[in-house]
Design a protein around this motif. Sequence first.
Motif, PDB file in Angstrom:
ATOM      1  N   ALA A  81      30.268  33.312  61.670  1.00 14.94           N
ATOM      2  CA  ALA A  81      29.095  33.943  61.065  1.00 14.94           C
ATOM      3  C   ALA A  81      29.215  35.467  61.037  1.00 14.94           C
ATOM      4  O   ALA A  81      28.831  36.103  60.053  1.00 14.94           O
ATOM      5  CB  ALA A  81      27.827  33.521  61.794  1.00 14.94           C
ATOM      6  N   ASP A  82      29.753  36.065  62.090  1.00 15.67           N
ATOM      7  CA  ASP A  82      29.885  37.529  62.117  1.00 15.67           C
ATOM      8  C   ASP A  82      30.827  38.009  61.016  1.00 15.67           C
ATOM      9  O   ASP A  82      30.580  39.038  60.394  1.00 15.67           O
ATOM     10  CB  ASP A  82      30.391  38.002  63.479  1.00 15.67           C
ATOM     11  N   ALA A  83      31.902  37.270  60.781  1.00 15.75           N
ATOM     12  CA  ALA A  83      32.848  37.637  59.720  1.00 15.75           C
ATOM     13  C   ALA A  83      32.188  37.512  58.347  1.00 15.75           C
ATOM     14  O   ALA A  83      32.351  38.378  57.488  1.00 15.75           O
ATOM     15  CB  ALA A  83      34.098  36.767  59.796  1.00 15.75           C
ATOM     16  N   LEU A  84      31.449  36.430  58.147  1.00 12.44           N
ATOM     17  CA  LEU A  84      30.781  36.236  56.861  1.00 12.44           C
ATOM     18  C   LEU A  84      29.723  37.304  56.630  1.00 12.44           C
ATOM     19  O   LEU A  84      29.620  37.871  55.539  1.00 12.44           O
ATOM     20  CB  LEU A  84      30.163  34.840  56.771  1.00 12.44           C
ATOM     21  N   ARG A  85      28.943  37.598  57.654  1.00 13.86           N
ATOM     22  CA  ARG A  85      27.918  38.640  57.513  1.00 13.86           C
ATOM     23  C   ARG A  85      28.548  39.990  57.156  1.00 13.86           C
ATOM     24  O   ARG A  85      28.068  40.703  56.283  1.00 13.86           O
ATOM     25  CB  ARG A  85      27.116  38.766  58.809  1.00 13.86           C
ATOM     26  N   ALA A  86      29.625  40.333  57.857  1.00 17.25           N
ATOM     27  CA  ALA A  86      30.281  41.623  57.611  1.00 17.25           C
ATOM     28  C   ALA A  86      30.898  41.673  56.216  1.00 17.25           C
ATOM     29  O   ALA A  86      30.776  42.682  55.513  1.00 17.25           O
ATOM     30  CB  ALA A  86      31.351  41.868  58.675  1.00 17.25           C
ATOM     31  N   ALA A  87      31.545  40.597  55.801  1.00 15.71           N
ATOM     32  CA  ALA A  87      32.139  40.562  54.464  1.00 15.71           C
ATOM     33  C   ALA A  87      31.057  40.621  53.394  1.00 15.71           C
ATOM     34  O   ALA A  87      31.222  41.307  52.370  1.00 15.71           O
ATOM     35  CB  ALA A  87      32.989  39.304  54.301  1.00 15.71           C
ATOM     36  N   ALA A  88      29.944  39.945  53.608  1.00 13.44           N
ATOM     37  CA  ALA A  88      28.845  39.965  52.638  1.00 13.44           C
ATOM     38  C   ALA A  88      28.259  41.370  52.505  1.00 13.44           C
ATOM     39  O   ALA A  88      27.998  41.839  51.391  1.00 13.44           O
ATOM     40  CB  ALA A  88      27.761  38.972  53.054  1.00 13.44           C
ATOM     41  N   ARG A  89      28.080  42.052  53.620  1.00 11.51           N
ATOM     42  CA  ARG A  89      27.564  43.434  53.565  1.00 11.51           C
ATOM     43  C   ARG A  89      28.554  44.338  52.834  1.00 11.51           C
ATOM     44  O   ARG A  89      28.161  45.176  52.020  1.00 11.51           O
ATOM     45  CB  ARG A  89      27.287  43.965  54.969  1.00 11.51           C
ATOM     46  N   GLY A 127      11.017  44.804  50.185  1.00 11.41           N
ATOM     47  CA  GLY A 127      12.361  45.351  50.332  1.00 11.41           C
ATOM     48  C   GLY A 127      13.442  44.326  50.013  1.00 11.41           C
ATOM     49  O   GLY A 127      13.330  43.154  50.370  1.00 11.41           O
ATOM     50  N   VAL A 128      14.480  44.786  49.352  1.00 13.44           N
ATOM     51  CA  VAL A 128      15.574  43.920  48.934  1.00 13.44           C
ATOM     52  C   VAL A 128      16.524  43.634  50.098  1.00 13.44           C
ATOM     53  O   VAL A 128      17.136  42.570  50.158  1.00 13.44           O
ATOM     54  CB  VAL A 128      16.329  44.548  47.741  1.00 13.44           C
ATOM     55  N   ASP A 129      16.644  44.561  51.048  1.00 14.24           N
ATOM     56  CA  ASP A 129      17.562  44.368  52.167  1.00 14.24           C
ATOM     57  C   ASP A 129      17.232  43.101  52.959  1.00 14.24           C
ATOM     58  O   ASP A 129      18.133  42.341  53.327  1.00 14.24           O
ATOM     59  CB  ASP A 129      17.545  45.575  53.103  1.00 14.24           C
ATOM     60  N   ALA A 130      15.949  42.888  53.222  1.00 11.61           N
ATOM     61  CA  ALA A 130      15.554  41.701  53.974  1.00 11.61           C
ATOM     62  C   ALA A 130      15.893  40.430  53.194  1.00 11.61           C
ATOM     63  O   ALA A 130      16.344  39.436  53.776  1.00 11.61           O
ATOM     64  CB  ALA A 130      14.061  41.735  54.299  1.00 11.61           C
ATOM     65  N   SER A 131      15.725  40.461  51.887  1.00  7.24           N
ATOM     66  CA  SER A 131      16.070  39.300  51.063  1.00  7.24           C
ATOM     67  C   SER A 131      17.573  39.035  51.098  1.00  7.24           C
ATOM     68  O   SER A 131      18.005  37.884  51.126  1.00  7.24           O
ATOM     69  CB  SER A 131      15.623  39.519  49.615  1.00  7.24           C
ATOM     70  N   PHE A 132      18.370  40.098  51.109  1.00  9.01           N
ATOM     71  CA  PHE A 132      19.820  39.916  51.200  1.00  9.01           C
ATOM     72  C   PHE A 132      20.182  39.274  52.533  1.00  9.01           C
ATOM     73  O   PHE A 132      21.013  38.352  52.582  1.00  9.01           O
ATOM     74  CB  PHE A 132      20.552  41.251  51.027  1.00  9.01           C
ATOM     75  N   ASP A 133      19.557  39.725  53.609  1.00  7.29           N
ATOM     76  CA  ASP A 133      19.816  39.123  54.920  1.00  7.29           C
ATOM     77  C   ASP A 133      19.462  37.641  54.920  1.00  7.29           C
ATOM     78  O   ASP A 133      20.175  36.826  55.514  1.00  7.29           O
ATOM     79  CB  ASP A 133      19.036  39.856  56.013  1.00  7.29           C
ATOM     80  N   VAL A 134      18.369  37.282  54.264  1.00  9.44           N
ATOM     81  CA  VAL A 134      17.977  35.870  54.169  1.00  9.44           C
ATOM     82  C   VAL A 134      19.051  35.080  53.425  1.00  9.44           C
ATOM     83  O   VAL A 134      19.432  33.978  53.839  1.00  9.44           O
ATOM     84  CB  VAL A 134      16.599  35.724  53.473  1.00  9.44           C
ATOM     85  N   LEU A 135      19.556  35.633  52.331  1.00 10.08           N
ATOM     86  CA  LEU A 135      20.611  34.971  51.575  1.00 10.08           C
ATOM     87  C   LEU A 135      21.844  34.744  52.447  1.00 10.08           C
ATOM     88  O   LEU A 135      22.409  33.649  52.465  1.00 10.08           O
ATOM     89  CB  LEU A 135      20.996  35.796  50.346  1.00 10.08           C
ATOM     90  N   VAL A 136      22.264  35.761  53.159  1.00  8.43           N
ATOM     91  CA  VAL A 136      23.464  35.641  53.983  1.00  8.43           C
ATOM     92  C   VAL A 136      23.252  34.608  55.087  1.00  8.43           C
ATOM     93  O   VAL A 136      24.139  33.785  55.361  1.00  8.43           O
ATOM     94  CB  VAL A 136      23.881  37.014  54.555  1.00  8.43           C
ATOM     95  N   GLU A 137      22.087  34.622  55.705  1.00  7.07           N
ATOM     96  CA  GLU A 137      21.826  33.624  56.757  1.00  7.07           C
ATOM     97  C   GLU A 137      21.777  32.211  56.173  1.00  7.07           C
ATOM     98  O   GLU A 137      22.198  31.247  56.823  1.00  7.07           O
ATOM     99  CB  GLU A 137      20.545  33.952  57.518  1.00  7.07           C
ATOM    100  N   ALA A 138      21.302  32.086  54.947  1.00  3.92           N
ATOM    101  CA  ALA A 138      21.328  30.770  54.282  1.00  3.92           C
ATOM    102  C   ALA A 138      22.773  30.330  54.050  1.00  3.92           C
ATOM    103  O   ALA A 138      23.106  29.146  54.216  1.00  3.92           O
ATOM    104  CB  ALA A 138      20.564  30.837  52.963  1.00  3.92           C
ATOM    105  N   LEU A 139      23.642  31.265  53.686  1.00  6.92           N
ATOM    106  CA  LEU A 139      25.056  30.931  53.528  1.00  6.92           C
ATOM    107  C   LEU A 139      25.672  30.513  54.856  1.00  6.92           C
ATOM    108  O   LEU A 139      26.448  29.552  54.916  1.00  6.92           O
ATOM    109  CB  LEU A 139      25.828  32.120  52.947  1.00  6.92           C
ATOM    110  N   VAL A 140      25.339  31.214  55.927  1.00  6.93           N
ATOM    111  CA  VAL A 140      25.853  30.849  57.256  1.00  6.93           C
ATOM    112  C   VAL A 140      25.445  29.419  57.589  1.00  6.93           C
ATOM    113  O   VAL A 140      26.277  28.591  57.992  1.00  6.93           O
ATOM    114  CB  VAL A 140      25.350  31.840  58.338  1.00  6.93           C
TER     115      VAL A 140
END
Length: 194
Positions: free
Chosen positions: A69-77, A159-172
């Motif tokens: 998950a940490d790798a995916l989060r970092a790559a997504a950012r 804010g769009v940042d929070a929505s992006f975080d939701v997307l990434v967590e959904a991918l995880v």
Amino acid sequence: MTEEAARLCDEQGFDRLSLAAVAKRFGVAVPSLYKHVGGLEALRREVAMAAAADFAQALGRAAIGRAEADALRAAARAYRDYARAHPGRYAALQQAAPRPGEDDEGAAVFYRSVEVLVPVVRGFGLADEALIDVIRTVRSALHGFVDLELSGGFGLPQGVDASFDVLVEALVRTLRDWPVSAAAQEGADGAHGG
């Protein structure tokens, strides 16, 4: 010249890149550019190739030393950050991607970002046969979000940042719960039944 053309793309858009704009940037006449580049299509290819290499490096730097998950989060950012910082170059990745068989050298450079994502998604313990589907899913989700964001498609006041975080967590969560293939399930059932 490629770097200056890439800057122009980020400022004005990849679709607006022209030899005249590049010549103006350098304070020269358009014909003098032909000593350095074979025309607009060649320049567009150079910008796209440089963008593909930079994009893959950005993803790789973000994911290195991280797992699951940490790798995916970092790559997504890193994916989103690159697109936001370099919108013209990011557009070049979408509009000027070469096809294998037509431009093998270019296709190899463009494939580097996928090569970065392979170990990222493998970190979730997925079967090799699932990798193509998983990578397509991740890329589609990230590109869809980034494309909407860059084109002003998120007009609500939140804010769009929070929505992006939701997307990434959904991918995880999606990758952690990725369906096991029938062949892998049969192998697991056989191992438990034997």
